[in-house]
Design an enzyme around this catalytic site. Structure first.
Site, PDB file in Angstrom:
ATOM      1  N   ASP A  46       0.828  -1.206   0.000  1.00 44.28           N
ATOM      2  CA  ASP A  46       0.000   0.000   0.000  1.00 44.28           C
ATOM      3  C   ASP A  46       0.860   1.254   0.000  1.00 44.28           C
ATOM      4  OD1 ASP A  46      -2.213  -1.619   0.111  1.00 44.28           O
ATOM      5  OD2 ASP A  46      -2.333  -1.570   2.294  1.00 44.28           O
ATOM      6  N   SER A  93      17.267   6.212  -0.964  1.00 42.30           N
ATOM      7  CA  SER A  93      16.406   5.068  -1.240  1.00 42.30           C
ATOM      8  C   SER A  93      16.513   4.722  -2.722  1.00 42.30           C
ATOM      9  CB  SER A  93      14.960   5.384  -0.864  1.00 42.30           C
ATOM     10  OG  SER A  93      14.483   6.461  -1.653  1.00 42.30           O
ATOM     11  N   LYS A 129      15.904  -8.117  -1.869  1.00 44.52           N
ATOM     12  CA  LYS A 129      15.697  -6.886  -1.103  1.00 44.52           C
ATOM     13  C   LYS A 129      15.193  -7.282   0.283  1.00 44.52           C
ATOM     14  CE  LYS A 129      13.405  -2.382  -1.221  1.00 44.52           C
ATOM     15  NZ  LYS A 129      12.839  -2.485   0.154  1.00 44.52           N
ATOM     16  N   ARG A 150      19.250   4.899   8.770  1.00 45.04           N
ATOM     17  CA  ARG A 150      19.136   5.773   7.608  1.00 45.04           C
ATOM     18  C   ARG A 150      18.564   7.135   7.988  1.00 45.04           C
ATOM     19  NH1 ARG A 150      15.760   3.424   2.913  1.00 45.04           N
ATOM     20  NH2 ARG A 150      17.762   2.681   2.123  1.00 45.04           N
ATOM     21  N   GLU A 186      21.536  -4.245   5.889  1.00 47.43           N
ATOM     22  CA  GLU A 186      20.191  -4.347   6.456  1.00 47.43           C
ATOM     23  C   GLU A 186      20.212  -5.177   7.728  1.00 47.43           C
ATOM     24  OE1 GLU A 186      16.262  -2.942   5.101  1.00 47.43           O
ATOM     25  OE2 GLU A 186      18.314  -2.670   4.380  1.00 47.43           O
ATOM     26  N   CYS A 440     -24.518  19.157 -10.002  1.00 51.53           N
ATOM     27  CA  CYS A 440     -25.263  20.346 -10.447  1.00 51.53           C
ATOM     28  C   CYS A 440     -26.368  20.048 -11.448  1.00 51.53           C
ATOM     29  CB  CYS A 440     -24.308  21.379 -11.045  1.00 51.53           C
ATOM     30  SG  CYS A 440     -23.574  20.868 -12.623  1.00 51.53           S
ATOM     31  N   CYS A 461     -18.573  17.006 -16.599  1.00 53.88           N
ATOM     32  CA  CYS A 461     -19.718  17.896 -16.411  1.00 53.88           C
ATOM     33  C   CYS A 461     -19.494  19.165 -17.224  1.00 53.88           C
ATOM     34  CB  CYS A 461     -19.865  18.225 -14.928  1.00 53.88           C
ATOM     35  SG  CYS A 461     -20.949  19.625 -14.575  1.00 53.88           S
ATOM     36  N   CYS A 467     -21.020  24.693 -11.478  1.00 57.64           N
ATOM     37  CA  CYS A 467     -20.881  23.417 -10.768  1.00 57.64           C
ATOM     38  C   CYS A 467     -19.972  23.608  -9.566  1.00 57.64           C
ATOM     39  CB  CYS A 467     -20.314  22.343 -11.697  1.00 57.64           C
ATOM     40  SG  CYS A 467     -20.177  20.723 -10.905  1.00 57.64           S
TER      41      CYS A 467
END
Length: 724
Positions: A46, A93, A129, A150, A186, A440, A461, A467
Site C-alpha cells: 500500500d 532510497s 531486497k 538511515r 540491512e 449540479c 460535467c 458546478c
C-alpha cells in the site's frame, strides 16, 4: 484521501496539484509511523502504491513537483531519543520497479544515459531486497566507531551500542581495510527467531509482535542495549558509504560484486542469492527464481535489487534527487482478494470529471481493510482500457452485486481487476453511466479529441462555474501555498465563503477575495466578525493578509490562474521569459495566431512544449476567463519578475540548441550543463536561437541555423566556450 480518483493520464493541473498535496501529507504521516514509531498502519504494498501514484503524477506534471515532495525525501527525521549522526554520504532510497516492462525500461535507461555502449556490455548485480532496517556502520582505523540508521537519508540515529550486540557484525576489520570505511546493509530478524520470540512472549502472557521487520526495528531502537542483545538480530552487508585512506578517497574494489566479495572476506554476512548478469532477461529469470524460493527463506524479502556492477559507470550515471540512476528495486506483486460490489457511486472531480467508485463489502487485502475501489471511467466498467484495447473479456463488465477480484497495487484506491461471472446473479442489470452531473445536474459529455477523432475516456460535467465541484476547487488552488498563499484563507474558509449567498460574504471567483473587505465595510447587516469561527482580530488579520497579497510575484499569479498543464515550475519559466503580466497576457493573445512571432517565442521556451502552449492560448481565448482576469488584475499590482544572475557565464541568457549525434556527452548531460550555466535549451531553431551545437549527422536544424545566421559550433568548440 480524496475519493474522486481518476487515472493519472486524465488528471488536470488542478487535480494533480491537489492530489500531490494530499500524497505529500499522507506519505509523511506513514513515514513517521513506520520509521519513527515502528507502528505502520498500511502494508508495504500500500505504501509503495502511494509512492507510485505520487511519482506517476510528478512524471506527468513535472512542473507541479512540491518542495516537500516524497520523491525528494528518504526515510524519516531521526527521533530525539537517539543522538543524531550526519552521514558522510547520503543514504538514498531506490526507485521501484513493478513489472517486466519496468525492468526493461530501467536497463534501457542506463544504456540511453551512458550512450555508445553495445548491447549486453553492462553487467548488473541482482540480490534479494531484505525487509529490514537500513544501517550504516563506520569503521575508523579498522575499529567499529559508530552505527547509524538511515533516518532522513542525511541524518540518522546513533545506535552504536545496540549494533555492537549483533554477533554477525565484526567489531574490527582486517589489516587490509582502509583507514575509514562505512559498511552499509540491512538489520533484520530471521523468521525462525521471530516465531521463537513470539512463542516466548505468549508463554509469558505478553502481547506478541506483528512481524519480523517491525520487531527488528523496535529492538534496534531500545535504549537498553541488553534488550537488543536478547532479540537475536542479524545483518546482511551490501553497500559502501565513505571509504578513505589518509584523508583521500579510496576503493576496495572496482565493482559492486567485488565490494560484496570483500565484505565476505572481512567477515560480514552477505546474501548468497546475489548474482551478476548482463541482460534484462537474465535479471527477470533470477527475479522469478528468488520469488519461487521466497516462502522457504528464513528472512522476509519484498523484491530484488538490481545495480549496475561497474563503479565507474555508477559514478557517470549519478543520482536523482533521492535515488541513484544505477539501481532499482523490483518489488513483488501486491496481494489480491475477492469481494462484492455493493454499489457504484459517481464522484465529480475538480474539472468536472465524473469518476465511478465501487463501494465494496469490506475485505482485508495486504493487511488493510478495503471498502472502495476506483473504476476510473465508463470504459473501464465495460472492460476497455484508455487506449481502446480490451482489458477484460467482453461480458466481464462490472455490475452492482458482482463478485470481483480486487488488488491494491499501482494506485491509491484499489482497483477491480476482473469479475467472477459464475457468481453473477441472474438478471443483474448492466450499469448505466449517468448523462447528468450528480452535483449540479448539468449535462455530462465525453469530448472528442480534435486530433485523433476518438472520444475522451473521461466523462465531464459541462456546468463549469455553476458546478460547485469545479468552482470551489479553482478557488482552493488560487489560495494554495504555491499560489497566493493567503494566511487565514484555507480550504475550510473557502468552503464557507463559497457556500454563502450573502452579497457581503460570498466568494465565487478569485476577484471576490479582494473585494471582500470593501463589501464588508459597506454592509450594515452582515459582519464577518459576528460569525462563529471569526472575530474582530481574526477578521482584521485576514483582510491584512489579503491586502498583503495584492503585490504578488508574477509566477505565483500565473500559477494561481489554474491554466491546464501550467504548474509552479512552468509558471516561473513564463514569468522569467515575459517579465510583466501585461507583456505575458498580450503575448498569449497574440500567440493564438500559429504564424506569429508570439507563437514561435512561446514554443522556444525550454520546458514549454506545444501541448502546454496550446493550453495557455485556449485559456486566454475564453471570454469568461478574460472577464475574471480583468476584474482580478484591477485589484492587484503584479510584480515584475526577477531575472536570475549567472555572473561570469559566457552563455547566460542565451538560447542553445543541440543537434546531431553527440559523441562526448549524452543529450541529457549537455542540456543539464548548459542550463546550469544559465542558458536556455530549446528543441528547435528560430530567430531567437543564439547558438547551435552540431554533432555528426546534423541536418535540417543546421541548415536553418545557417540560413538565419545563428552561431554554430561543434562539441569541442562548445566545451572550449563553457570551460570544459
Amino acid at each position: 484521501m480524496s475519493k474522486d480518483q481518476i487515472p493519472v493520464e486524465n488528471l488536470t493541473e488542478l487535480e494533480a496539484s491537489s492530489e500531490l498535496a494530499f500524497l505529500a501529507a499522507e506519505l509523511a504521516r506513514h513515514d513517521a509511523l513506520y520509521h519513527g514509531k515502528d507502528a505502520p498502519e498500511i502494508s508495504d504494498a500500500d505504501y509503495d502504491a502511494l509512492k507510485r501514484r505520487n511519482d506517476a503524477i510528478e512524471a506527468a506534471f513535472p512542473a507541479l513537483v512540491r518542495a516537500d515532495s516524497p520523491s525528494k525525501k528518504v526515510g524519516f527525521t531521526p527521533l530525539p531519543t537517539f543522538a543524531p549522526i550526519v552521514h558522510a554520504r547520503p543514504m538514498l532510497s531506490l526507485d521501484n520497479t513493478f513489472s517486466e516492462e519496468d525492468l526493461r525500461d530501467f536497463v534501457s535507461s542506463v544504456y540511453r544515459f551512458l550512450g555508445h555502449l553495445p548491447d549486453d556490455s553492462i553487467a548488473f548485480t541482482a540480490e534479494p531486497k531484505i525487509d529490514g532496517l537500513s544501517m550504516s556502520i563506520r569503521y575508523e582505523n579498522r575499529k567499529l566507531k559508530t552505527a547509524a540508521t538511515r533516518g532522513d537519508g542525511t541524518t540518522g540515529e546513533n545506535v552504536t551500542a545496540n549494533i555492537r550486540t549483533i554477533k554477525e557484525i565484526p567489531n574490527e576489520l582486517p589489516a587490509d581495510a582502509p583507514d575509514v570505511v562505512e559498511v552499509r546493509g540491512e538489520v533484520y530478524m530471521a523468521k525462525s527467531d521471530f516465531l521463537a520470540l513470539n512463542a516466548q512472549m505468549e508463554a509469558d502472557g505478553k502481547q506478541t509482535y506483528v512481524n519480523p521487520r517491525n520487531t527488528a526495528s523496535g529492538s534496534l531502537r531500545q535504549l537498553d542495549a541488553n534488550v537488543t542483545a536478547k532479540r537475536k538480530l542479524r545483518f546482511f552487508a551490501y553497500a559502501l558509504g565513505e571509504v578513505s585512506n589518509g584523508g583521500q578517497p579510496a576503493r576496495i574494489a572496482d565493482t559492486q560484486y567485488g565490494i560484496v566479495e570483500k565484505f565476505r572476506e572481512w567477515g560480514f554476512p552477505v546474501n548468497p542469492l546475489m548474482k551478476r548478469f548482463t541482460s534484462a532477461q537474465q535479471l527477470l529469470e533470477h527475479y522469478n527464481e528468488i520469488g519461487v524460493a521466497r516462502p522457504d527463506l528464513d528472512y522476509d524479502i519484498d523484491g530484488v535489487v538490481y545495480k549496475v556492477d561497474r563503479l565507474d559507470l555508477q559514478e557517470r550515471l549519478g543520482f536523482r534527487s533521492r535515488s541513484p540512476r544505477w539501481a532499482t528495486a523490483h518489488k513483488f506483486p501486491a496481494e489480491q482478494a475477492f469481494t462484492t460490489v455493493e454499489n457504484i457511486e459517481i464522484q465529480v472531480g475538480r474539472t468536472g470529471a465524473l469518476t465511478p467508485v465501487a463501494r465494496l463489502t469490506p475485505i482485508t487485502v495486504g493487511g488493510v481493510v478495503v471498502t472502495n475501489a476506483t473504476l476510473h471511467n465508463a470504459d473501464y466498467i465495460e472492460g476497455i482500457g484508455n487506449s481502446g484495447e480490451r482489458i477484460r473479456p467482453e461480458d466481464h463488465d462490472i455490475r452492482i452485486g458482482d463478485t470481483v477480484i480486487v488488488q491494491r497495487a499501482g494506485d491509491v484506491i484499489p482497483q477491480v481487476l476482473d469479475v467472477l461471472l459464475e457468481k453473477r446473479a441472474a438478471g443483474a442489470a448492466k450499469y448505466v453511466f449517468p448523462e447528468k452531473c450528480p452535483v449540479c445536474g448539468s449535462h455530462a459529455v465525453r469530448e472528442r479529441n480534435e486530433k485523433t477523432g476518438k472520444l475522451d475516456s473521461v466523462t465531464r460535467c459541462t456546468g463549469g462555474f455553476v458546478c460547485r465541484a469545479q468552482a470551489v476547487e479553482h478557488l482552493k488552488h488560487f489560495v494554495s501555498r504555491n499560489a497566493f498563499d493567503i494566511e487565514g484563507l484555507g480550504t475550510k474558509q473557502i468552503d464557507f465563503f463559497f457556500e454563502s449567498d450573502d452579497p457581503a460574504l460570498s466568494i465565487k471567483t478569485a476577484p471576490d477575495i479582494f473585494t471582500l473587505k470593501a463589501r464588508q465595510e459597506a454592509s450594515h447587516l452582515t459582519k464577518l466578525e459576528n460569525i462563529d469561527g471569526f472575530g474582530k482580530v481574526s477578521v482584521k488579520k485576514l483582510f491584512d493578509a489579503i491586502d498583503a497579497r495584492r503585490a504578488i510575484d508574477l509566477h505565483r499569479l500565473i500559477f494561481a490562474l489554474g491554466i491546464r498543464h501550467v504548474g509552479e515550475t512552468t509558471a516561473k519559466l513564463l514569468a522569467r521569459s515575459y517579465g510583466t503580466y501585461e507583456h505575458f497576457e498580450k503575448a498569449m493573445k497574440a500567440a493564438a495566431d500559429p504564424a506569429s512571432d508570439a507563437w514561435a517565442e512561446l514554443n522556444s521556451i525550454d520546458g514549454i512544449g506545444e501541448v502546454v502552449a496550446r493550453a495557455i492560448i485556449e485559456f486566454y481565448k475564453e471570454p469568461r476567463n478574460l472577464d475574471v482576469i480583468d476584474r482580478l488584475i484591477r485589484e492587484l499590482q503584479p510584480k515584475e519578475a526577477e531575472k536570475p544572475s549567472t555572473e561570469g557565464s559566457p552563455v547566460a541568457g542565451k538560447t542553445v540548441v543541440f543537434t546531431g549525434s553527440l559523441e562526448k556527452f549524452t543529450r541529457d548531460e549537455a542540456k543539464a550543463r548548459a542550463e546550469s550555466l544559465g542558458a536556455k535549451v530549446a528543441g528547435s531553431v528560430s530567430k531567437k536561437t543564439d547558438i547551435l551545437v552540431a554533432g555528426p549527422g546534423a541536418g535540417s536544424k543546421l541548415a536553418k541555423a545557417t540560413e538565419l545566421g545563428v552561431q554554430t559550433m561543434d562539441e569541442d568548440e562548445w566545451l572550449a566556450l563553457i570551460g570544459g
